[in-house]
Design a protein around this motif. Structure first.
Motif, PDB file in Angstrom:
ATOM      1  N   PRO A   1       0.584  -1.547  -0.195  1.00 54.07           N
ATOM      2  CA  PRO A   1       0.270  -0.042  -0.407  1.00 54.07           C
ATOM      3  C   PRO A   1       0.847   1.668  -0.091  1.00 54.07           C
TER       4      PRO A   1
ATOM      5  N   LYS B   1       2.294   1.906  -3.781  1.00 52.20           N
ATOM      6  CA  LYS B   1       0.511   2.295  -4.564  1.00 52.20           C
ATOM      7  C   LYS B   1       0.602   3.451  -4.292  1.00 52.20           C
TER       8      LYS B   1
ATOM      9  N   ILE C   1      -2.531  -6.418  -1.556  1.00 52.91           N
ATOM     10  CA  ILE C   1      -2.988  -5.195  -1.113  1.00 52.91           C
ATOM     11  C   ILE C   1      -4.331  -6.050  -0.319  1.00 52.91           C
TER      12      ILE C   1
ATOM     13  N   PRO D   1      -7.071  -3.841   2.395  1.00 51.09           N
ATOM     14  CA  PRO D   1      -7.323  -2.760   2.696  1.00 51.09           C
ATOM     15  C   PRO D   1      -7.091  -2.851   4.134  1.00 51.09           C
TER      16      PRO D   1
ATOM     17  N   SER E   1      -3.680  -2.009   6.515  1.00 44.67           N
ATOM     18  CA  SER E   1      -3.456  -0.846   6.565  1.00 44.67           C
ATOM     19  C   SER E   1      -3.158   0.281   7.231  1.00 44.67           C
TER      20      SER E   1
END
Length: 407
Positions: free
Chosen positions: A96, A99, A111, A113, A116
């Motif tokens: 992340p 990216k 990846i 979420p 994170s």
């Protein structure tokens, strides 16, 4: 070095100075035996066939990916974890960031979420827990055994293979199908000068960050990562043992003189260690503390007990309510039962039990993710909160000390 890699490394130096400065520290070697790319903090290896299958911008992304593995210390922190699962966790931690910095990664890059801002160790615990649940579900005929209050979500964030790269079974991972290979593998540094190498890289990361800032080329996400990457790592076990020792009463007394000096006619006091009161440990049983963390915490409970020999060892399990209490007198054989519970989280009842049942704690250590309701008043004994959430994100306890437990 393949001309495409040389070209993209130069592009990193010009366009992404943080990554470029660190990429120049890594020698590049051709390695047809690997699947994609890899790094061990000294070199970057690549499979020429894989290299031919990705675009120039993806090559640049993979080089930055390998740099970020080293910058985050992933080449030194695996310990006895499953190498493949550790690689997945590390990928989830850095992709992340890449990216958000504008890099393009090959198809299939991991990846999720959910992860994170998490460290690789946190992500690893979640992936390993989910792998065990899947395996248990297969054995139970396709049913999963999620506990109430489990915050993992029950979904895998990526590839969670059961074995290490050399095929050895490991206790922290269970079988699952092999997915597409990672765009870049992280390998552990095997040299004898590991502490020195790690320290050198921390200095290099700081220098690269400062140089990039001067050129206005360090995104906010990278700034936060750099701060975390260079933080000194303190073993939570040493903090636990030091805490237990410091709160245990010791003093010098003439009641039992120091026998080492009696033959010299010197009557000196000896260190007197009165019996430690009750050592109380509380395990969060809501399902938010994963199995391997509970197992390592149990091992340290036994180690502290052997070291201090308290009057009694008391181990409580608590979600919203105390679900299990184990009491061991000094000298009793200790065989801790598995954690019992599975609900919400509140920290109130263990402290109430201590007061109601006349327990005299020398100290209390509470293993939890810190996400729950705290007592309104501080107790009259030392408390250590063993947080499984990094302290920078954990809810702050209203009393006691806090330490970070990342297993």
């Amino acid at each position: 070095m393949d001309p495409r890699i040389s070209k993209q490394r130069t592009a990193l130096v010009l366009d992404q100075p943080f990554f470029g400065a660190l990429a120049l520290r890594l020698a590049v070697v051709e390695d047809p035996s690997c699947e994609t790319f890899w790094t061990d903090s000294e070199r970057v290896g690549y499979n020429p066939t894989y290299l031919a299958s990705v675009s120039d911008l993806e090559v640049r992304g993979v080089l930055a990916h390998e740099v970020l593995h080293v910058a985050n210390g992933h080449c030194w922190r695996m310990g006895d974890r499953d190498p493949d699962l550790w690689n997945d966790a590390c990928d989830h931690a850095i992709n992340p960031i890449l990216k958000s910095a504008g890099f393009i990664l090959p198809a299939g890059a991991l990846i999720d979420p959910r992860f994170s801002g998490m460290a690789a160790e946190e992500i690893y615990s979640i992936l390993a827990q989910e792998a065990r649940k899947r395996e248990k579900g297969k054995k139970d005929g396709g049913k999963t055994d999620g506990q109430p209050g489990d915050k993992s979500g029950g979904q895998s964030g990526g590839n969670t293979p059961p074995q290490s790269a050399n095929g050895a079974n490991t206790p922290n991972a269970t079988p699952s199908p092999k997915s597409a290979p990672s765009c870049g593998e992280v390998r552990q540094y095997r040299g004898d000068d590991k502490p020195l190498k790690e320290a050198e890289w921390k200095v290099a990361v700081l220098q690269a960050a400062k140089a990039a800032q001067m050129r206005g080329g360090l995104p906010g996400g990278l700034q936060a990562m750099v701060g975390q990457a260079v933080e000194p790592i303190v073993d939570w076990r040493s903090i636990l043992h030091r805490f237990a020792q410091q709160v245990s009463p010791t003093d010098y007394s003439f009641a039992m003189p120091n026998r080492r000096y009696l033959h010299l006619g010197l009557y000196l006091p000896a260190l007197h260690e009165p019996a430690v009161g009750d050592a109380v440990f509380v395990r969060d049983s809501s399902g938010s503390v994963f199995d391997e963390t509970q197992a390592q915490f149990d091992a340290e409970i036994l180690a502290v007990n052997d070291s201090l020999r308290p009057r009694r060892l008391i181990v409580m399990d608590c979600d919203v309510r105390v679900t299990q209490v184990q009491i061991f007198e000094r000298g009793d054989p200790i065989d801790l039962l598995p954690v019992r519970g599975g609900g919400g989280t509140a920290f109130i009842e263990p402290f109430a039990r201590v007061a109601q049942e006349g327990i005299d704690p020398a100290f209390l250590v509470y293993l939890t993710d810190m996400d729950g309701r705290f007592p309104d008043e501080a107790p009259g004994f030392p408390v250590l909160w063993a947080s499984t959430t990094p302290l920078r994100r954990a809810k702050q306890a209203p009393f006691g000390e806090m330490m970070e437990v990342i297993c």
